[in-house]
Structure formats: structure tokens, C-alpha cells
Design a protein around this motif. Structure first.
Motif, mmCIF file in Angstrom:
data_model
loop_
_atom_site.group_PDB
_atom_site.id
_atom_site.type_symbol
_atom_site.label_atom_id
_atom_site.label_comp_id
_atom_site.label_asym_id
_atom_site.label_seq_id
_atom_site.Cartn_x
_atom_site.Cartn_y
_atom_site.Cartn_z
ATOM 1 N N ALA A 80 0.834 -1.205 0.000
ATOM 2 C CA ALA A 80 0.000 0.000 0.000
ATOM 3 C C ALA A 80 0.868 1.254 0.000
ATOM 4 C CB ALA A 80 -0.921 -0.004 1.215
ATOM 5 N N ALA A 81 1.937 1.235 0.798
ATOM 6 C CA ALA A 81 2.868 2.368 0.788
ATOM 7 C C ALA A 81 3.460 2.557 -0.605
ATOM 8 C CB ALA A 81 3.974 2.144 1.809
ATOM 9 N N THR A 82 3.790 1.437 -1.240
ATOM 10 C CA THR A 82 4.364 1.457 -2.583
ATOM 11 C C THR A 82 3.422 2.133 -3.577
ATOM 12 O OG1 THR A 82 5.708 -0.522 -2.228
ATOM 13 C CG2 THR A 82 5.099 -0.017 -4.499
ATOM 14 N N VAL A 83 2.158 1.719 -3.601
ATOM 15 C CA VAL A 83 1.242 2.273 -4.603
ATOM 16 C C VAL A 83 0.828 3.696 -4.264
ATOM 17 C CG1 VAL A 83 0.440 0.005 -5.349
ATOM 18 C CG2 VAL A 83 -0.817 1.192 -3.542
ATOM 19 N N MET A 84 0.828 4.062 -2.991
ATOM 20 C CA MET A 84 0.552 5.459 -2.657
ATOM 21 C C MET A 84 1.652 6.372 -3.185
ATOM 22 S SD MET A 84 -1.240 5.623 1.112
ATOM 23 C CE MET A 84 -0.438 4.246 1.936
ATOM 24 N N MET A 85 2.903 5.964 -3.018
ATOM 25 C CA MET A 85 4.006 6.767 -3.542
ATOM 26 C C MET A 85 3.980 6.795 -5.066
ATOM 27 S SD MET A 85 7.257 6.140 -0.997
ATOM 28 C CE MET A 85 6.911 4.568 -0.233
ATOM 29 N N ALA A 86 3.675 5.657 -5.680
ATOM 30 C CA ALA A 86 3.599 5.607 -7.145
ATOM 31 C C ALA A 86 2.487 6.505 -7.677
ATOM 32 C CB ALA A 86 3.393 4.174 -7.613
ATOM 33 N N SER A 87 1.431 6.663 -6.894
ATOM 34 C CA SER A 87 0.270 7.434 -7.343
ATOM 35 C C SER A 87 0.547 8.921 -7.475
ATOM 36 C CB SER A 87 -0.906 7.218 -6.382
ATOM 37 O OG SER A 87 -1.300 5.864 -6.376
ATOM 38 N N ALA A 88 1.668 9.374 -6.933
ATOM 39 C CA ALA A 88 2.061 10.777 -7.077
ATOM 40 C C ALA A 88 3.034 10.972 -8.237
ATOM 41 C CB ALA A 88 2.687 11.282 -5.782
ATOM 42 N N MET A 89 3.395 9.882 -8.924
ATOM 43 C CA MET A 89 4.316 9.971 -10.049
ATOM 44 C C MET A 89 3.559 10.301 -11.338
ATOM 45 S SD MET A 89 6.726 6.634 -9.342
ATOM 46 C CE MET A 89 7.718 6.500 -7.852
ATOM 47 N N GLU A 90 4.299 10.631 -12.375
ATOM 48 C CA GLU A 90 3.702 10.869 -13.682
ATOM 49 C C GLU A 90 3.483 9.528 -14.378
ATOM 50 O OE1 GLU A 90 5.683 13.718 -16.093
ATOM 51 O OE2 GLU A 90 5.768 15.227 -14.515
ATOM 52 N N LEU A 91 2.329 8.960 -14.134
ATOM 53 C CA LEU A 91 1.976 7.657 -14.700
ATOM 54 C C LEU A 91 1.138 7.847 -15.956
ATOM 55 C CD1 LEU A 91 0.943 5.860 -11.382
ATOM 56 C CD2 LEU A 91 3.136 5.662 -12.592
ATOM 57 N N PRO A 92 1.071 6.831 -16.798
ATOM 58 C CA PRO A 92 0.178 6.910 -17.963
ATOM 59 C C PRO A 92 -1.265 7.158 -17.542
ATOM 60 C CG PRO A 92 1.662 5.038 -18.159
ATOM 61 C CD PRO A 92 1.837 5.567 -16.764
ATOM 62 N N GLU A 93 -2.034 7.763 -18.431
ATOM 63 C CA GLU A 93 -3.436 8.038 -18.131
ATOM 64 C C GLU A 93 -4.243 6.761 -17.934
ATOM 65 O OE1 GLU A 93 -5.153 10.623 -21.000
ATOM 66 O OE2 GLU A 93 -3.837 12.313 -20.495
ATOM 67 N N ASN A 94 -3.658 5.626 -18.289
ATOM 68 C CA ASN A 94 -4.336 4.335 -18.071
ATOM 69 C C ASN A 94 -4.633 4.095 -16.607
ATOM 70 O OD1 ASN A 94 -2.299 4.171 -20.385
ATOM 71 N ND2 ASN A 94 -3.610 2.429 -20.862
ATOM 72 N N VAL A 95 -3.803 4.637 -15.694
ATOM 73 C CA VAL A 95 -3.987 4.394 -14.268
ATOM 74 C C VAL A 95 -5.167 5.216 -13.772
ATOM 75 C CG1 VAL A 95 -2.941 4.486 -11.975
ATOM 76 C CG2 VAL A 95 -1.537 3.898 -13.965
ATOM 77 N N LYS A 96 -6.195 4.521 -13.303
ATOM 78 C CA LYS A 96 -7.447 5.171 -12.924
ATOM 79 C C LYS A 96 -7.659 5.255 -11.419
ATOM 80 C CE LYS A 96 -8.515 5.620 -17.243
ATOM 81 N NZ LYS A 96 -8.432 6.960 -17.886
ATOM 82 N N GLY A 97 -6.843 4.562 -10.627
ATOM 83 C CA GLY A 97 -7.065 4.619 -9.192
ATOM 84 C C GLY A 97 -6.141 3.703 -8.422
ATOM 85 N N THR A 98 -6.253 3.807 -7.101
ATOM 86 C CA THR A 98 -5.370 3.087 -6.190
ATOM 87 C C THR A 98 -6.175 2.521 -5.021
ATOM 88 O OG1 THR A 98 -3.474 4.491 -6.727
ATOM 89 C CG2 THR A 98 -3.405 3.355 -4.608
ATOM 90 N N VAL A 99 -5.829 1.298 -4.631
ATOM 91 C CA VAL A 99 -6.396 0.659 -3.442
ATOM 92 C C VAL A 99 -5.264 0.510 -2.429
ATOM 93 C CG1 VAL A 99 -7.564 -1.361 -2.493
ATOM 94 C CG2 VAL A 99 -8.075 -0.598 -4.840
ATOM 95 N N ALA A 100 -5.356 1.204 -1.313
ATOM 96 C CA ALA A 100 -4.296 1.205 -0.298
ATOM 97 C C ALA A 100 -4.822 0.551 0.973
ATOM 98 C CB ALA A 100 -3.820 2.628 -0.013
ATOM 99 N N ASP A 101 -4.381 -0.663 1.243
ATOM 100 C CA ASP A 101 -4.885 -1.466 2.359
ATOM 101 C C ASP A 101 -3.856 -1.496 3.481
ATOM 102 O OD1 ASP A 101 -5.687 -3.548 4.091
ATOM 103 O OD2 ASP A 101 -6.651 -4.644 2.473
ATOM 104 N N CYS A 102 -4.181 -0.916 4.593
ATOM 105 C CA CYS A 102 -3.387 -0.875 5.847
ATOM 106 C C CYS A 102 -1.960 -0.369 5.620
ATOM 107 C CB CYS A 102 -3.398 -2.216 6.573
ATOM 108 S SG CYS A 102 -2.634 -3.622 5.754
#
Length: 309
Positions: A171-193
């Protein structure tokens, strides 16, 4: 001369303490043999072992293919892709600290099947089938997550609608990735605990061991920098959330004794994008999904319905 001896002794102590901290926290030797059905150990997980083993058997029996990428620093990273329906959204899932894709994410495969999503479950660097020996608490793993997104777009479906998902360190990993310049394909993030930062969770564990966290953490950080080649303070979920580029749904169990519920509440409060927080009654660390499967699926489905259209 005495001063030089004292200085040398101090340097040796600092070096040795930092090395011990590095080996205890960030370094992992490779497991050559895993149990037939790898499940998390601990009293809180035992009531769920039967269900977890069923999810592992379920995932193993499904059609799937092994995939891999090279990380920015040359490691071969491995994952397993399950396709339920061509053109469906694709979830990329990341496991927790000292876990593996099969151990932590087989339930995620079942969840994605129920949601009608395809899914790629990933072994972090230094875990499972992936190469490496150093765990970086999401610092390098978030860059790996971005590379996996690029892999999906380039090799599976250029038009894919992608959700990033992770549990604990994942979850920490995807939260940090979610602030990066990702392709528009990425529509959301699920961060569990997920935790707020490597520093916060490491200091919390040090305190749980009845040791002085303020005294020891500088050695932990120095060990990571000297022997692991990274700075655990270089990034964090709590620092990334104000710059988050995609909607985030947060899950946390209200009896989580490892990562406090308050950490997800802090990450939620800091998140600048559309967000939703789900607190699961009676769920310990990483157990929101096993404790209440139906609610977990329903919350994801309802939150992302508009974003996946």
C-alpha cells in the motif's frame, strides 16, 4: 593518541550498529524453499489459514502466465498475470513486507475475478521469484510499480484501465507511485493498511520492542544509506498524498496492532484526489478482505464505478 582511539572506537560502534540495523530491517536472504501453501504466520492469521489456502489453490488452478521486467537498477522482477476477460480493467497488486505475491495476493486474484477485472500480482524486489536482497519500504518499489504499469500498457493492453493495489508495504508502494507521472491508463489506487512513512513504522516497531526509537532510528537510516544504497526518508506515502494524481480508496482494520489505523486516517486526510476510507471492524493487520469479503468488493466496485467508465 587516546582521543584517536576514542574516535576510532566511536566510528566502529556507529558502523557496527548501522550494519546490524540494516541486516535486521532491510536485508533479506533468499528463501530456497517455501511451504507448500505459504500463509502469514501469527495468531491473528490462524483463523483465516483455511480460507487463504483455498485462495492459493484457486489461483494456482486458474489459467495464468509468468511475466517479468527489469528494474531501473537491473533486477529481474517477476509477476503472474491472470486474464479473465479481454479488455477488462487490470489490477496490479503488491504484497507486504517479507511477504510474496502468492502468500499475500491470492485472495486478491479471487477479488479481481469477482469484480470482473484481470490481475497482475507482483513479487517485490527481494521477495518471491524476484531478484534482490534489499527491501526499501516503497522507496525503490514505487519506481518498480511505475515500471509494471508501463509493462502492462506496452505488452498486455495499451488501452487498459489500471488500478494499483497494495497491502501494508504494498500500500505504501502504490501510494508513492500514485504521485508519479503515470500513464493516463492508471485510474485509481487501493491502499490497504498502509503506513505513513518508513520512518514512522520503523520507529513504532522499535518502541514496541521497548527500545529508544529516537536514539536508534539515525543508525537505521545510516545503515540503509551505507549498505542498502537508499534513503528511507527520501519519500513516503504521507508526503506523496498531497500530490496524488488518481482516486484512492483506503482500507484499514480497527484492531490492527502493527500499522495503526491512525496512519491510514492521516494518509486519507493528506490525499488531494478523490478518496474514500473504509474501516473494517474486527480486522487485524492485512485482514480487511478475509474478515469481510463482500463489503470489501462492494466498496471497491462502488467507489471506482465512475472512474472506470
Amino acid at each position: 593518541m587516546i582521543f584517536l582511539y576514542i574516535l576510532l572506537a566511536a566510528i566502529v560502534i556507529v558502523f557496527a550498529t548501522s550494519l546490524v540495523c540494516f541486516l535486521k530491517i532491510f536485508y533479506t536472504s533468499r528463501r530456497e524453499k517455501w511451504p507448500e501453501y505459504p500463509v502469514p504466520m501469527g495468531e491473528i492469521y490462524e483463523p483465516h489459514h483455511e480460507q487463504m489456502i483455498e485462495w492459493i489453490k484457486y489461483a494456482r488452478a486458474l489459467p495464468h502466465r509468468e511475466v517479468s521486467i527489469r528494474s531501473f537498477d537491473g533486477l529481474k522482477l517477476s509477476g503472474t498475470y491472470y486474464e479473465f476477460e479481454k479488455g477488462a480493467p487490470i489490477d496490479i497488486l503488491f504484497h507486504g513486507y517479507h511477504g510474496s505475491a502468492e502468500q499475500d495476493l491470492s485472495g486478491g486474484v479471487y477479488r479481481c475475478q469477482r469484480l470482473g477485472h484481470n490481475v497482475l500480482i507482483v513479487d517485490h524486489r527481494a521477495a518471491g521469484k524476484s531478484e534482490g536482497h534489499v527491501i526499501t519500504f516503497g522507496i525503490h518499489e514505487s519506481r518498480d510499480a511505475a515500471a509494471w504499469v508501463q509493462y502492462v500498457v506496452e505488452n498486455i493492453d495499451p488501452n487498459a484501465k489500471i488500478l494499483l493495489g497494495g497491502i501494508s508495504m504494498g500500500a505504501a508502494t502504490v501510494m508513492m507511485a500514485s504521485a508519479m507521472e503515470l500513464p493516463e491508463n492508471v485510474k485509481g489506487t487501493v491502499a490497504d493498511c498502509g503506513y505513513t512513512s518508513a520512518k514512522d513504522i520503523i520507529k513504532k516497531v522499535i518502541r514496541d520492542m521497548h527500545l529508544p526509537d529516537n536514539l536508534l532510528y539515525p543508525f537505521v537510516r545510516l545503515g540503509a544509506r551505507l549498505f542498502g544504497g537508499f534513503d528511507p526518508d527520501a519519500n513516503s506515502p504521507i508526503a506523496s498524498m498531497p500530490n496524488c494524481r488518481v482516486p484512492v480508496i483506503f482500507f484499514h482494520g480497527d484492531t490492527d496492532a502493527f500499522v495503526p489505523q491512525s496512519m491510514s486516517e492521516e494518509n486519507y486526510a493528506a490525499c488531494a484526489s478523490p478518496k474514500h476510507l473504509v474501516i473494517t471492524p474486527g480486522a487485524g493487520h492485512g485482514l480487511c478482505f478475509p474478515v469481510d469479503v463482500d463489503t470489501y468488493v462492494k466498496e471497491i466496485e462502488e467507489f471506482f464505478e465512475v472512474f472506470l467508465k
